[in-house]
Design a protein around this motif. Structure first.
Motif, PDB file in Angstrom:
ATOM      1  N   SER A  19      34.051  -3.988 -27.177  1.00 49.34           N
ATOM      2  CA  SER A  19      34.470  -4.379 -25.825  1.00 49.34           C
ATOM      3  C   SER A  19      34.672  -5.890 -25.739  1.00 49.34           C
ATOM      4  N   LYS A  20      33.763  -6.611 -26.374  1.00 47.63           N
ATOM      5  CA  LYS A  20      33.837  -8.074 -26.285  1.00 47.63           C
ATOM      6  C   LYS A  20      35.003  -8.625 -27.124  1.00 47.63           C
ATOM      7  N   ARG A  23      38.169  -8.250 -25.255  1.00 53.47           N
ATOM      8  CA  ARG A  23      38.377  -9.289 -24.242  1.00 53.47           C
ATOM      9  C   ARG A  23      38.923 -10.565 -24.876  1.00 53.47           C
ATOM     10  N   LEU A  84      40.895   2.695 -24.011  1.00 59.50           N
ATOM     11  CA  LEU A  84      41.298   1.712 -22.989  1.00 59.50           C
ATOM     12  C   LEU A  84      42.814   1.572 -22.874  1.00 59.50           C
ATOM     13  N   TRP A  88      41.584   5.597 -16.251  1.00 56.61           N
ATOM     14  CA  TRP A  88      40.500   6.544 -16.024  1.00 56.61           C
ATOM     15  C   TRP A  88      40.306   6.703 -14.518  1.00 56.61           C
ATOM     16  N   VAL A  90      37.998   7.346 -11.529  1.00 60.52           N
ATOM     17  CA  VAL A  90      36.575   7.113 -11.278  1.00 60.52           C
ATOM     18  C   VAL A  90      36.233   7.409  -9.815  1.00 60.52           C
ATOM     19  N   VAL A  98      25.944  -2.789  -3.816  1.00 62.89           N
ATOM     20  CA  VAL A  98      26.417  -2.678  -5.197  1.00 62.89           C
ATOM     21  C   VAL A  98      27.738  -1.914  -5.224  1.00 62.89           C
ATOM     22  N   ALA A 101      30.607  -4.045  -4.106  1.00 60.87           N
ATOM     23  CA  ALA A 101      30.972  -5.035  -5.127  1.00 60.87           C
ATOM     24  C   ALA A 101      31.824  -4.364  -6.203  1.00 60.87           C
ATOM     25  N   LEU A 102      31.473  -3.141  -6.570  1.00 64.07           N
ATOM     26  CA  LEU A 102      32.228  -2.439  -7.609  1.00 64.07           C
ATOM     27  C   LEU A 102      33.641  -2.077  -7.144  1.00 64.07           C
ATOM     28  N   ASP A 104      35.482  -3.818  -5.521  1.00 64.58           N
ATOM     29  CA  ASP A 104      36.306  -5.030  -5.619  1.00 64.58           C
ATOM     30  C   ASP A 104      36.108  -5.734  -6.963  1.00 64.58           C
ATOM     31  N   TYR A 105      35.622  -4.984  -7.952  1.00 61.21           N
ATOM     32  CA  TYR A 105      35.275  -5.616  -9.232  1.00 61.21           C
ATOM     33  C   TYR A 105      36.495  -5.632 -10.155  1.00 61.21           C
ATOM     34  N   GLN A 107      36.980  -6.494 -13.160  1.00 61.74           N
ATOM     35  CA  GLN A 107      36.841  -6.057 -14.548  1.00 61.74           C
ATOM     36  C   GLN A 107      37.014  -4.542 -14.710  1.00 61.74           C
ATOM     37  N   PHE A 108      36.709  -3.780 -13.681  1.00 56.77           N
ATOM     38  CA  PHE A 108      36.974  -2.337 -13.742  1.00 56.77           C
ATOM     39  C   PHE A 108      38.486  -2.100 -13.746  1.00 56.77           C
ATOM     40  N   GLN A 111      40.472  -3.201 -16.875  1.00 56.60           N
ATOM     41  CA  GLN A 111      40.283  -2.368 -18.064  1.00 56.60           C
ATOM     42  C   GLN A 111      40.738  -0.933 -17.844  1.00 56.60           C
ATOM     43  N   PHE A 113      39.896   1.232 -15.205  1.00 54.93           N
ATOM     44  CA  PHE A 113      39.014   2.146 -14.485  1.00 54.93           C
ATOM     45  C   PHE A 113      39.347   2.067 -12.995  1.00 54.93           C
TER      46      PHE A 113
END
Lengths: 218, 218
Positions: A19-20, A23, A84, A88, A90, A98, A101-102, A104-105, A107-108, A111, A113
């Motif tokens: 994953s890293k 990125r 990826l 996906w 979700v 929480v 926040a997700l 509006d996240y 990174q989801f 990638q 999601f």
């Protein structure tokens, strides 16, 4: 890599590193960089070049000695391995702090999601939209998840409600669950559960600050 | 455990497991349960009893064969090792969605991590309160962090601002940084950085669903 015992299993740590690397490669390709050495990729990610080569060797070698890795090719290969290269679907269950926040996240979304549905049990939230996602009644979770062909469920509800939510998600056909509730959950074989607890890493910091002499640097 | 080379270093995985054992013990002690076997503690956490005993052996043995572990004693010992028997003063930098979720994140408070200050660069947020924490101007981060004796900084700002924030936190005297920005950061020796990326675990789910035959169950 295939062995006599079937495919070689991949550890969590390797998956996290992929994953890293992914990125880093995205970052490089966005800047028009065409190739990268295992040394440079290692340095970007705080690991050794040997680790990078070992991680990729699990999936067949992508680099050429002396030439480094082709950034776009490696990025595509990791995307394919990690799943990826696709979107996906979700469902988020629990639209508290929480959960919001997700929704509006970045990174989801970046990638792949896509939170297509949100659920809550609070009448004050049901029927509202948060970050353009409509909040449904968790009572209908099983049916709505099935109808919406949800693949991954994100559980951001209180501990006492978490297992019941997982049971409904499983009945609704999801194949993976990302759990934010601080409790161990059960799912049948074939449904994967991963745990996210944002306090775990801050506790690891407390440990490191308290015991600097015990912290491994590798 | 002391060796000829000095104290035995502890891996990240062990530290993460200690956090999880600690949660189990807290849960048990709140319910008046006095003792637990390594087998039961293992089952609660999805590991083997041998792993539990090995993890504790790093710090000296706490259990007695046949009698199991004293729940309160083990909880206190882990708290002492992890630095969880005390309060930690935390500054949050970045009061966006993730930051606001953290301001209201029970698991921080419960484990003793108190967000005493919040910072942002947005004039619309500076001077306001979120979850009873006053938002300060990030321009004053170094001085305010020093004056407030902040020990841990939580970085929840965009990638482009993250390293500058870390540099200010370091100048302000923090000893640990929990970073939510998806970028590798640098800090001088003696300042620990841990990374939190909520997409990493959902990507591990995508990997598992895509390659169920490659997922390790251990």
């Amino acid at each position: 890599m295939m062995t006599a015992d079937g495919p070689q299993r991949i550890s969590d740590s390797t998956v996290h590193r992929l994953s890293k690397y992914y990125r880093t490669l995205t970052y490089l390709s966005e800047r028009g960089i065409k190739t990268i050495s295992s040394e440079a990729l290692a340095q970007h990610n705080g690991v050794t070049a040997a680790q990078v080569r070992k991680d990729f060797s699990c999936f067949g070698t992508f680099g050429r000695r002396g030439l480094g890795y082709n950034v776009l090719e490696l990025q595509r290969n990791i995307a394919r391995i990690m799943g990826l290269q696709r979107k996906w679907s979700v469902a988020l269950v629990g639209v508290g702090n929480v959960g919001r926040a997700l929704l509006d996240y970045d990174q989801f979304r970046i990638q792949g999601f896509q939170i297509t549905m949100a659920f809550d049990s609070d009448p004050a939230k049901i029927g509202r939209e948060f970050h353009k996602v409509f909040v449904r009644d968790v009572f209908n979770l099983e049916n709505d998840a099935r109808a919406g062909q949800v693949e991954i469920g994100v559980v951001a509800v209180p501990v006492v409600a978490a297992q019941a939510v997982v049971d409904k998600l499983v009945l609704g056909g999801v194949k993976g669950i990302l759990n934010f509730a601080p409790i161990n959950l059960k799912a049948p074989p074939g449904v994967f559960i991963r745990y996210e607890n944002m306090a775990i890493e801050i506790e690891a910091l407390a440990f490191a600050i308290t015991n600097p002499e015990l912290v491994r640097n590798d």
